[in-house]
Design a protein around this motif. Structure first.
Motif, mmCIF file in Angstrom:
data_model
loop_
_atom_site.group_PDB
_atom_site.id
_atom_site.type_symbol
_atom_site.label_atom_id
_atom_site.label_comp_id
_atom_site.label_asym_id
_atom_site.label_seq_id
_atom_site.Cartn_x
_atom_site.Cartn_y
_atom_site.Cartn_z
ATOM 1 N N ARG A 93 -25.983 -12.640 -31.927
ATOM 2 C CA ARG A 93 -24.896 -13.388 -32.539
ATOM 3 C C ARG A 93 -23.639 -12.515 -32.598
ATOM 4 O O ARG A 93 -23.723 -11.288 -32.581
ATOM 5 N N PRO A 94 -22.470 -13.165 -32.677
ATOM 6 C CA PRO A 94 -21.211 -12.392 -32.732
ATOM 7 C C PRO A 94 -21.130 -11.552 -34.015
ATOM 8 O O PRO A 94 -21.583 -11.980 -35.072
ATOM 9 N N VAL A 95 -20.556 -10.362 -33.882
ATOM 10 C CA VAL A 95 -20.326 -9.492 -35.035
ATOM 11 C C VAL A 95 -18.958 -9.842 -35.618
ATOM 12 O O VAL A 95 -17.942 -9.754 -34.931
ATOM 13 N N GLU A 96 -18.944 -10.250 -36.893
ATOM 14 C CA GLU A 96 -17.703 -10.654 -37.549
ATOM 15 C C GLU A 96 -17.425 -9.735 -38.725
ATOM 16 O O GLU A 96 -18.170 -9.720 -39.710
ATOM 17 N N ILE A 97 -16.352 -8.988 -38.605
ATOM 18 C CA ILE A 97 -15.899 -8.089 -39.683
ATOM 19 C C ILE A 97 -14.422 -8.367 -39.925
ATOM 20 O O ILE A 97 -13.627 -8.385 -38.978
ATOM 21 N N GLY A 157 -18.546 -7.173 -30.262
ATOM 22 C CA GLY A 157 -19.182 -8.212 -29.423
ATOM 23 C C GLY A 157 -20.337 -8.848 -30.161
ATOM 24 O O GLY A 157 -20.174 -9.364 -31.269
ATOM 25 N N GLN A 158 -21.514 -8.786 -29.558
ATOM 26 C CA GLN A 158 -22.691 -9.395 -30.158
ATOM 27 C C GLN A 158 -23.724 -8.341 -30.517
ATOM 28 O O GLN A 158 -23.742 -7.242 -29.958
ATOM 29 N N ALA A 159 -24.579 -8.721 -31.474
ATOM 30 C CA ALA A 159 -25.637 -7.809 -31.920
ATOM 31 C C ALA A 159 -26.855 -8.639 -32.312
ATOM 32 O O ALA A 159 -26.728 -9.808 -32.695
ATOM 33 N N PRO A 160 -28.058 -8.050 -32.223
ATOM 34 C CA PRO A 160 -29.272 -8.760 -32.661
ATOM 35 C C PRO A 160 -29.285 -8.899 -34.178
ATOM 36 O O PRO A 160 -29.475 -7.920 -34.898
ATOM 37 N N MET A 161 -29.060 -10.128 -34.661
ATOM 38 C CA MET A 161 -28.977 -10.411 -36.087
ATOM 39 C C MET A 161 -30.284 -11.024 -36.587
ATOM 40 O O MET A 161 -30.902 -11.834 -35.889
#
Length: 327
Positions: A245-249, A226-230
């Motif tokens: 922001r969205p977590v993209e892996i 989902g999202q994480a504090p970036m």
């Protein structure tokens, strides 16, 4: 003390049997079988002298049985030989690794501590360290100096290299180290939280090259779902500012790379799952240990052999002087 042929010691059990059979045979005979050359001596003394030759013969036979069993005195020394595994840890130090979705710290701090625990769990393996972001750089060549490796892990931080995520370059740099490493088993553990967006080396091509060198790659995607504090930028106070922001892996890419090399892809969404992943890799990649035992013995058969000869000589002397068998 030990014996080279311990089964021969069972023959000692025949001596009491011989005594018993001899006593039964003598009990059936009438008259005096042994005569004392000193007729003035008492009956008790004559009986003792009469039994002395057979006693000495029993001692002789017993001593020779022990000598034949091969008594030896010595000690054993064991030596453990192990063919360690060659391992390279490739750690992503891009700016996104400062995301604060891993309690009690950010991703990079948890990754460093977990990697240190992994290193401490190994004993005789050769381990190296590659840090990567927009480019890749070997921090520690493959070594068994775990103290140097641990210190290098502690010093990793975002900003050491140009920002970005060059997964292909990281695999190529690590594979270049591993292909010249000794040993049959070669492992790369790659930890990243993003998508390949830098570097001139295609990750799949790098994975195929690693596979030809017999390198097994374990890939770990680190980041919550989902999202994480970036981290976005530094504020006027010098502190990082964060946005959700969205977590993209790129899990598909990481899965393909692991699969083509015989490894496995893992997804770590929190501190505990990352620790479990490293523990599983530690169990899967075991070091082969061979234990060689050296034994050195000094043969001790001479002592019972000599005692047997002395008993035999005494029997001959006694039988020919003090105790004489008469018809």
């Amino acid at each position: 003390m030990s014996f080279a042929r311990p089964l021969l010691l069972l023959a000692l059990g025949l001596l009491p049997l011989w005594w018993w059979l001899r006593a039964k045979r003598l009990a059936r005979l009438s008259g005096t079988q042994m005569s004392d050359v000193r007729p003035a001596a008492g009956a008790a003394e004559r009986l003792w002298v009469a039994r002395l030759p057979v006693t000495l013969r029993s001692a002789c036979l017993g001593a020779w049985i022990i000598a034949a069993a091969g008594p030896r005195i010595g000690a054993a020394r064991s030596e453990t030989r192990s063919e360690g595994i060659s391992i390279v840890l490739a750690v992503d130090i891009s700016g996104s690794m400062q995301a604060e979705d891993f309690a009690p710290a950010n991703r990079i701090d948890v990754a460093k501590q977990t990697a240190i625990e992994f290193v401490r769990a190994r004993t005789s393996d050769r381990i190296g360290l590659v840090a990567f972001a927009g480019q890749a750089l070997t921090q520690v060549p493959i070594t068994t100096d775990y103290a140097v490796l641990e210190q290098a892990l502690r010093e990793l931080h975002p900003g050491m290299l140009e920002d970005g995520t060059a997964i292909g370059t990281a695999i190529g740099t690590a594979a270049n180290r591993l292909r010249r490493a000794p040993g049959k088993s070669k492992v790369l553990v790659l930890l990243t939280d993003g998508v390949n967006n830098k570097g001139t080396v295609d990750p799949r091509t790098a994975g195929e090259a690693a596979a030809t060198f017999g390198i097994k790659i374990y890939t770990i995607g680190i980041g919550t779902r989902g999202q994480a504090p970036m981290p976005t930028e530094y504020g006027a106070d010098g502190q990082l500012r964060y946005e959700m922001r969205p977590v993209e892996i790129d899990e598909q890419l990481l899965t393909e790379i692991a699969s083509m090399t015989g490894g496995r892809y893992y997804r770590a969404t929190d501190t505990q799952s990352l620790r479990h992943i490293f523990e599983e890799i530690n169990r899967l990649e075991k070091t082969e240990v061979e234990q060689v035992v050296y034994r050195r013995f000094d043969e001790a058969y001479r002592v019972p052999l000599a005692l047997g000869l002395v008993a035999l000589a005494l029997e001959i002397v006694v039988a020919g002087t003090f105790a004489v068998r008469v018809p």
